[in-house]
Write a protein that holds these residues in place. Structure first.
Motif, PDB file in Angstrom:
ATOM      1  N   LYS A 137     -13.083  -1.768   5.031  1.00  0.00           N
ATOM      2  CA  LYS A 137     -11.932  -2.430   4.413  1.00  0.00           C
ATOM      3  C   LYS A 137     -10.654  -1.829   4.998  1.00  0.00           C
ATOM      4  N   PHE A 138      -9.588  -2.618   5.004  1.00  0.00           N
ATOM      5  CA  PHE A 138      -8.318  -2.123   5.545  1.00  0.00           C
ATOM      6  C   PHE A 138      -7.830  -0.916   4.732  1.00  0.00           C
ATOM      7  N   TRP A 171       0.791  -1.238   0.000  1.00  0.00           N
ATOM      8  CA  TRP A 171       0.000   0.000   0.000  1.00  0.00           C
ATOM      9  C   TRP A 171       0.824   1.291   0.000  1.00  0.00           C
ATOM     10  N   GLN A 172       2.140   1.199  -0.118  1.00  0.00           N
ATOM     11  CA  GLN A 172       2.952   2.425  -0.020  1.00  0.00           C
ATOM     12  C   GLN A 172       2.648   3.424  -1.161  1.00  0.00           C
ATOM     13  N   ALA A 173       2.466   2.931  -2.372  1.00  0.00           N
ATOM     14  CA  ALA A 173       2.211   3.837  -3.500  1.00  0.00           C
ATOM     15  C   ALA A 173       0.851   4.520  -3.348  1.00  0.00           C
ATOM     16  N   MET A 174      -0.125   3.747  -2.884  1.00  0.00           N
ATOM     17  CA  MET A 174      -1.473   4.285  -2.683  1.00  0.00           C
ATOM     18  C   MET A 174      -1.448   5.419  -1.651  1.00  0.00           C
ATOM     19  N   VAL A 175      -0.780   5.163  -0.527  1.00  0.00           N
ATOM     20  CA  VAL A 175      -0.712   6.165   0.553  1.00  0.00           C
ATOM     21  C   VAL A 175       0.088   7.390   0.077  1.00  0.00           C
ATOM     22  N   TYR A 176       1.239   7.127  -0.545  1.00  0.00           N
ATOM     23  CA  TYR A 176       2.097   8.233  -0.977  1.00  0.00           C
ATOM     24  C   TYR A 176       1.393   9.104  -2.016  1.00  0.00           C
ATOM     25  N   ASN A 177       0.756   8.460  -2.983  1.00  0.00           N
ATOM     26  CA  ASN A 177       0.072   9.207  -4.051  1.00  0.00           C
ATOM     27  C   ASN A 177      -1.066  10.067  -3.497  1.00  0.00           C
ATOM     28  N   THR A 178      -1.800   9.523  -2.520  1.00  0.00           N
ATOM     29  CA  THR A 178      -2.906  10.277  -1.917  1.00  0.00           C
ATOM     30  C   THR A 178      -2.370  11.502  -1.178  1.00  0.00           C
ATOM     31  N   VAL A 179      -1.351  11.262  -0.348  1.00  0.00           N
ATOM     32  CA  VAL A 179      -0.792  12.359   0.447  1.00  0.00           C
ATOM     33  C   VAL A 179      -0.175  13.407  -0.484  1.00  0.00           C
ATOM     34  N   LEU A 180       0.522  12.942  -1.521  1.00  0.00           N
ATOM     35  CA  LEU A 180       1.154  13.858  -2.475  1.00  0.00           C
ATOM     36  C   LEU A 180       0.107  14.727  -3.175  1.00  0.00           C
ATOM     37  N   GLY A 181      -1.001  14.124  -3.558  1.00  0.00           N
ATOM     38  CA  GLY A 181      -2.079  14.871  -4.225  1.00  0.00           C
ATOM     39  C   GLY A 181      -2.645  15.962  -3.336  1.00  0.00           C
ATOM     40  N   ILE A 182      -2.683  15.706  -2.024  1.00  0.00           N
ATOM     41  CA  ILE A 182      -3.261  16.693  -1.103  1.00  0.00           C
ATOM     42  C   ILE A 182      -2.252  17.785  -0.742  1.00  0.00           C
ATOM     43  N   ARG A 202      -8.133   6.812   5.286  1.00  0.00           N
ATOM     44  CA  ARG A 202      -8.565   7.786   6.294  1.00  0.00           C
ATOM     45  C   ARG A 202      -7.374   8.334   7.071  1.00  0.00           C
ATOM     46  N   ILE A 203      -6.473   7.425   7.462  1.00  0.00           N
ATOM     47  CA  ILE A 203      -5.280   7.869   8.207  1.00  0.00           C
ATOM     48  C   ILE A 203      -4.440   8.795   7.320  1.00  0.00           C
ATOM     49  N   ALA A 204      -4.251   8.410   6.052  1.00  0.00           N
ATOM     50  CA  ALA A 204      -3.440   9.207   5.124  1.00  0.00           C
ATOM     51  C   ALA A 204      -4.033  10.610   4.947  1.00  0.00           C
ATOM     52  N   VAL A 205      -5.343  10.675   4.740  1.00  0.00           N
ATOM     53  CA  VAL A 205      -5.998  11.976   4.538  1.00  0.00           C
ATOM     54  C   VAL A 205      -5.882  12.823   5.800  1.00  0.00           C
ATOM     55  N   SER A 206      -6.111  12.189   6.947  1.00  0.00           N
ATOM     56  CA  SER A 206      -6.065  12.955   8.193  1.00  0.00           C
ATOM     57  C   SER A 206      -4.645  13.463   8.486  1.00  0.00           C
ATOM     58  N   LYS A 207      -3.641  12.642   8.209  1.00  0.00           N
ATOM     59  CA  LYS A 207      -2.239  13.084   8.415  1.00  0.00           C
ATOM     60  C   LYS A 207      -1.885  14.226   7.462  1.00  0.00           C
ATOM     61  N   ALA A 208      -2.336  14.116   6.218  1.00  0.00           N
ATOM     62  CA  ALA A 208      -2.050  15.164   5.231  1.00  0.00           C
ATOM     63  C   ALA A 208      -2.703  16.478   5.654  1.00  0.00           C
ATOM     64  N   LEU A 209      -3.934  16.388   6.163  1.00  0.00           N
ATOM     65  CA  LEU A 209      -4.622  17.609   6.602  1.00  0.00           C
ATOM     66  C   LEU A 209      -3.939  18.218   7.829  1.00  0.00           C
ATOM     67  N   GLU A 247      -4.524  -2.274  16.613  1.00  0.00           N
ATOM     68  CA  GLU A 247      -5.543  -2.847  17.520  1.00  0.00           C
ATOM     69  C   GLU A 247      -6.877  -2.109  17.373  1.00  0.00           C
ATOM     70  N   ASN A 248      -6.805  -0.831  16.965  1.00  0.00           N
ATOM     71  CA  ASN A 248      -8.044  -0.044  16.819  1.00  0.00           C
ATOM     72  C   ASN A 248      -8.821  -0.398  15.553  1.00  0.00           C
ATOM     73  N   PHE A 249      -8.187  -1.135  14.641  1.00  0.00           N
ATOM     74  CA  PHE A 249      -8.883  -1.520  13.417  1.00  0.00           C
ATOM     75  C   PHE A 249      -9.759  -2.731  13.705  1.00  0.00           C
TER      76      PHE A 249
END
Lengths: 190, 111
Positions: free
Chosen positions: A66-67, A25-36, A73-80, A59-61
């Motif tokens: 879906k994973f 999932w690294q490319a998915m996360v990176y691309n999302t954060v980069l776009g924001i 959600r984590i990626a978007v929230s960190k980017a914001l 443990e919170n998941f």
């Protein structure tokens, strides 16, 4: 390997499972954060933080979504969070400049060129990314998830916890606002 | 009119510039960097202990326990001190015949 098995193994702090999750999932996360956030160095740093948080709070998941949705959600929230911090720095920089101590430019003034765009579209895309940065937060995220990450309305709704019609209306408003921005931009720069 | 058409074309070109966008990928050692960050972010043993004891419920339970132990020690000291004093007094009076001390005894001290 199946997603649920990987998650269960990660809950037991299996480092091989974690590495597989990062690799998948690294490319998915990176691309999302980069776009924001539109900055490759910061995006890589934030994407790393996303996986650190995944490791620490797996443990919170609970598996209710879906994973990948949880990861988005984590990626978007960190980017914001990053953008908010940057805004605070900008305000502080402005106050400093009032008192004559302005050592560096905190906000990126340069154009952002997304590495996944073909050469002939680079310039147009740079203008579009400027326009995306001017959008209200929710519209910008929905647009990036839809156009840059290529997610469906359903997936965007799951990530942003919105109904399909709400996502549709958000994207319509985003396009209208982008058109207004671009109209204004080209009127002054053509 | 021509200018407006040109602007419209530019807007459409900008909006469609991301249509066939490819996913950006991070640097090759991404997962190694993540692992290193995790190792750095893991708290030391004393930090884990302190964070455990700083939890409100644990802190409250610890304070209660300390108070109970203190109360018990004070109570047992108070009740225990009387019996110990009594015991000492009895032993001394038995050994030195304190109970039979009288003016006559003081005046007639035998070597």
């Amino acid at each position: 390997m199946e997603e649920s098995i990987l998650v269960e193994r990660l809950k037991k702090k299996d480092s091989a499972a974690f590495k597989e999750i990062v690799d998948t999932w690294q490319a998915m996360v990176y691309n999302t954060v980069l776009g924001i956030i539109q900055n490759p160095e910061d995006a890589e740093d934030i994407a790393q933080d996303v996986f650190v948080q995944v490791y620490q709070s797996i443990e919170n998941f609970k598996g209710q979504s879906k994973f990948s949705t949880w990861l988005y959600r984590i990626a978007v929230s960190k980017a914001l969070d990053h953008l908010r911090k940057k805004k605070r720095k900008k305000r502080f920089g402005f106050i400093q400049s009032l008192f004559g101590k302005n050592d560096e430019l905190i906000i990126d003034a340069h154009d952002f060129f997304h590495p996944g765009i073909i050469l002939e579209n680079k310039q147009n895309a740079a203008v579009l990314f400027k326009a995306i940065a001017s959008l209200p937060q929710n519209q910008g995220i929905a647009f990036v998830l839809n156009k840059v990450e290529g997610l469906s309305y359903q997936q965007i709704g799951d990530i942003m916890k919105l109904s399909l019609s709400a996502v549709d209306s958000l994207l319509q408003r985003a396009k209208t606002n982008l058109r207004k921005y671009l109209q204004n931009y080209y009127e002054h720069n053509l | 009119m021509k200018n407006n058409l040109s602007i419209e074309n530019k807007i459409d070109a900008a909006l469609s510039s991301v249509d066939n966008i490819e996913r950006a990928t991070p640097s090759p050692f991404f997962s190694a960097k993540v692992m290193s960050k995790i190792r750095r972010s893991q708290p030391a043993l004393w930090e884990r202990w302190s964070s455990f004891f700083l939890r409100p419920t644990i802190a409250f339970a610890t304070i209660c326990l300390v108070i109970v132990i203190n109360a018990f020690v004070i109570y047992s000291n108070i009740t225990g001190s009387f019996s110990l004093n009594d015991q000492t007094e009895l032993t001394l009076s038995d050994e030195y015949s304190v109970a039979t001390t009288s003016l006559y005894d003081i005046e007639n001290v035998t070597p």
